[in-house]
Design a protein around this motif. Structure first.
Motif, PDB file in Angstrom:
ATOM      1  N   PRO A   1       0.461  -1.235  -0.198  1.00 12.60           N
ATOM      2  CA  PRO A   1       0.573   0.464   0.101  1.00 12.60           C
ATOM      3  C   PRO A   1       0.876   0.822   0.046  1.00 12.60           C
ATOM      4  N   THR A   2       0.336   2.104  -1.290  1.00 14.72           N
ATOM      5  CA  THR A   2       1.469   3.368  -1.438  1.00 14.72           C
ATOM      6  C   THR A   2       0.280   4.626  -1.600  1.00 14.72           C
ATOM      7  N   GLY A   3       0.670   5.600  -1.047  1.00 17.96           N
ATOM      8  CA  GLY A   3      -0.196   6.919  -0.747  1.00 17.96           C
ATOM      9  C   GLY A   3       0.026   7.529  -2.487  1.00 17.96           C
ATOM     10  N   ILE A   4      -0.681   7.987  -2.393  1.00 15.89           N
ATOM     11  CA  ILE A   4      -2.039   8.270  -4.156  1.00 15.89           C
ATOM     12  C   ILE A   4      -0.459   9.230  -4.066  1.00 15.89           C
ATOM     13  N   GLU A   5      -0.549  10.309  -3.679  1.00 15.58           N
ATOM     14  CA  GLU A   5       0.425  11.441  -4.032  1.00 15.58           C
ATOM     15  C   GLU A   5       1.745  10.896  -4.639  1.00 15.58           C
ATOM     16  N   LEU A   6       2.118   9.981  -3.437  1.00 14.64           N
ATOM     17  CA  LEU A   6       3.337   9.370  -3.307  1.00 14.64           C
ATOM     18  C   LEU A   6       3.775   8.812  -4.650  1.00 14.64           C
ATOM     19  N   VAL A   7       2.421   7.980  -5.592  1.00 22.05           N
ATOM     20  CA  VAL A   7       2.571   7.563  -6.645  1.00 22.05           C
ATOM     21  C   VAL A   7       2.332   7.829  -7.509  1.00 22.05           C
ATOM     22  N   ARG A   8       2.003   9.618  -7.680  1.00 28.16           N
ATOM     23  CA  ARG A   8       1.845  10.211  -9.107  1.00 28.16           C
ATOM     24  C   ARG A   8       3.525  10.660  -9.498  1.00 28.16           C
ATOM     25  N   ALA A   9       3.728  11.042  -7.792  1.00 23.33           N
ATOM     26  CA  ALA A   9       5.044  12.412  -7.712  1.00 23.33           C
ATOM     27  C   ALA A   9       6.077  10.906  -8.713  1.00 23.33           C
ATOM     28  N   VAL A  10       6.005  10.393  -8.114  1.00 22.98           N
ATOM     29  CA  VAL A  10       7.285   8.956  -8.383  1.00 22.98           C
ATOM     30  C   VAL A  10       6.946   9.013 -10.157  1.00 22.98           C
ATOM     31  N   LEU A  11       5.356   7.696 -10.394  1.00 19.34           N
ATOM     32  CA  LEU A  11       5.486   7.477 -11.880  1.00 19.34           C
ATOM     33  C   LEU A  11       5.413   8.638 -12.530  1.00 19.34           C
ATOM     34  N   GLU A  12       5.100   9.786 -12.475  1.00 18.96           N
ATOM     35  CA  GLU A  12       5.131  10.900 -13.438  1.00 18.96           C
ATOM     36  C   GLU A  12       7.056  11.121 -14.334  1.00 18.96           C
ATOM     37  N   ARG A  13       7.015  10.671 -12.987  1.00 21.80           N
ATOM     38  CA  ARG A  13       8.523  10.803 -13.638  1.00 21.80           C
ATOM     39  C   ARG A  13       9.639   9.990 -14.000  1.00 21.80           C
ATOM     40  N   SER A  14       8.129   8.758 -14.126  1.00 16.12           N
ATOM     41  CA  SER A  14       9.307   6.893 -14.371  1.00 16.12           C
ATOM     42  C   SER A  14       9.880   7.047 -15.552  1.00 16.12           C
ATOM     43  N   PRO A  15      10.974   6.838 -16.239  1.00 13.25           N
ATOM     44  CA  PRO A  15      10.873   6.442 -17.618  1.00 13.25           C
ATOM     45  C   PRO A  15       9.972   6.174 -18.573  1.00 13.25           C
ATOM     46  N   GLU A  16       9.137   5.024 -18.041  1.00 15.44           N
ATOM     47  CA  GLU A  16       7.948   4.887 -19.099  1.00 15.44           C
ATOM     48  C   GLU A  16       6.905   6.500 -18.742  1.00 15.44           C
ATOM     49  N   VAL A  17       6.660   6.911 -18.545  1.00 18.31           N
ATOM     50  CA  VAL A  17       5.865   8.200 -18.657  1.00 18.31           C
ATOM     51  C   VAL A  17       6.236   8.916 -19.382  1.00 18.31           C
ATOM     52  N   GLU A  18       7.776   9.068 -19.325  1.00 19.10           N
ATOM     53  CA  GLU A  18       8.666  10.395 -19.417  1.00 19.10           C
ATOM     54  C   GLU A  18       8.603   9.422 -21.431  1.00 19.10           C
ATOM     55  N   GLU A  19       8.952   8.003 -21.367  1.00 28.01           N
ATOM     56  CA  GLU A  19       9.079   7.731 -23.065  1.00 28.01           C
ATOM     57  C   GLU A  19       7.349   8.176 -23.719  1.00 28.01           C
ATOM     58  N   ILE A  20       6.145   7.928 -23.208  1.00 29.44           N
ATOM     59  CA  ILE A  20       5.671   8.681 -23.812  1.00 29.44           C
ATOM     60  C   ILE A  20       5.309  10.567 -24.052  1.00 29.44           C
ATOM     61  N   GLY A  21       6.364  11.218 -23.335  1.00 32.56           N
ATOM     62  CA  GLY A  21       6.445  12.302 -23.766  1.00 32.56           C
ATOM     63  C   GLY A  21       7.075  12.931 -24.581  1.00 32.56           C
ATOM     64  N   ARG A  22       8.757  11.920 -25.128  1.00 30.85           N
ATOM     65  CA  ARG A  22       8.850  11.888 -26.057  1.00 30.85           C
ATOM     66  C   ARG A  22       8.681  11.104 -27.110  1.00 30.85           C
ATOM     67  N   GLY A  23       7.870  10.393 -26.804  1.00 30.32           N
ATOM     68  CA  GLY A  23       7.276   9.487 -28.543  1.00 30.32           C
ATOM     69  C   GLY A  23       6.378  10.613 -29.067  1.00 30.32           C
ATOM     70  N   LEU A  24       5.532  11.358 -28.408  1.00 34.18           N
ATOM     71  CA  LEU A  24       4.695  12.190 -29.008  1.00 34.18           C
ATOM     72  C   LEU A  24       5.749  13.361 -28.815  1.00 34.18           C
ATOM     73  N   ALA A  25       7.002  13.892 -28.893  1.00 30.32           N
ATOM     74  CA  ALA A  25       7.724  15.073 -29.266  1.00 30.32           C
ATOM     75  C   ALA A  25       8.110  14.766 -31.151  1.00 30.32           C
ATOM     76  N   THR A  26       8.201  13.177 -30.263  1.00 26.61           N
ATOM     77  CA  THR A  26       9.030  12.862 -32.052  1.00 26.61           C
ATOM     78  C   THR A  26       7.649  13.158 -33.044  1.00 26.61           C
ATOM     79  N   TRP A  27       6.802  12.787 -32.875  1.00 29.13           N
ATOM     80  CA  TRP A  27       5.872  13.029 -33.797  1.00 29.13           C
ATOM     81  C   TRP A  27       5.504  14.580 -34.339  1.00 29.13           C
TER      82      TRP A  27
END
Length: 179
Positions: free
Chosen positions: A77-103
């Protein structure tokens, strides 16, 4: 060399289908990608959300990289704010931004939507198959979710679509590769 690739891709006229998390990024940025993943996993009962805590459920592993990262991060169990803070900077989410920038759909360090990105987002809003929670116009269904009473199963309805009912040929697992 990377800028050459971007120019070639943009100038080629090629398109690729946007998945749910691409649209979520366009609609609300990295934080909204994370909220959309929580919603998707919660709806598929792969994640439990109670009292601002998120906890992955043992069992099937999702196919989408963002969802896999969420499940791994939330094994306890993990607090939602910690989940948001960590995962929005995760490589997986960053990859989405990079892909959208590439396109050419987002630009700059802040990943601001380009006119092409706005057109794609508008098309997604009009698509009756697009999942409703991808658009940040309201509070996610899991926020403030109360635990289900013991022995009571969760009702499944097709009402998670923007225009009501499931779209043709698409189910709630479309964004994760159709588990």
């Amino acid at each position: 060399m990377r800028w050459v690739f971007r120019w070639i891709v943009r100038g080629s006229g090629e398109t690729r289908p946007l998945d749910v998390y691409d649209v979520a990024f366009l609609a609300g940025g990295p934080r909204h990608v994370v909220d959309s993943a929580v919603t998707a996993l919660h709806q598929r009962e792969l994640l439990v959300v109670q009292s601002a805590q998120v906890h992955a459920v043992e069992g099937r592993q999702p196919l989408h990289p963002v969802e896999r990262a969420m499940v791994v991060f939330c094994r306890r169990p993990t607090g939602i704010e910690l989940v948001r803070a960590v995962l929005e900077r995760s490589p997986e989410v960053e990859e989405i931004g990079r892909g959208l920038a590439t396109w050419g759909l987002v630009a700059g360090g802040e990943r601001q939507m380009t006119p092409a990105g706005r057109r794609h987002l508008q098309e997604a809003r009009l698509d009756p198959r697009m999942l409703e929670y991808v658009f940040p116009h309201r509070t996610p269904r899991w926020e403030g979710a109360a635990p289900r009473p013991a022995g009571q199963s969760r009702r499944r309805s097709g009402g998670n679509r923007r225009h009501g009912g499931p779209g043709p040929g698409l189910d709630s697992d479309t964004h994760s590769g159709g588990e």
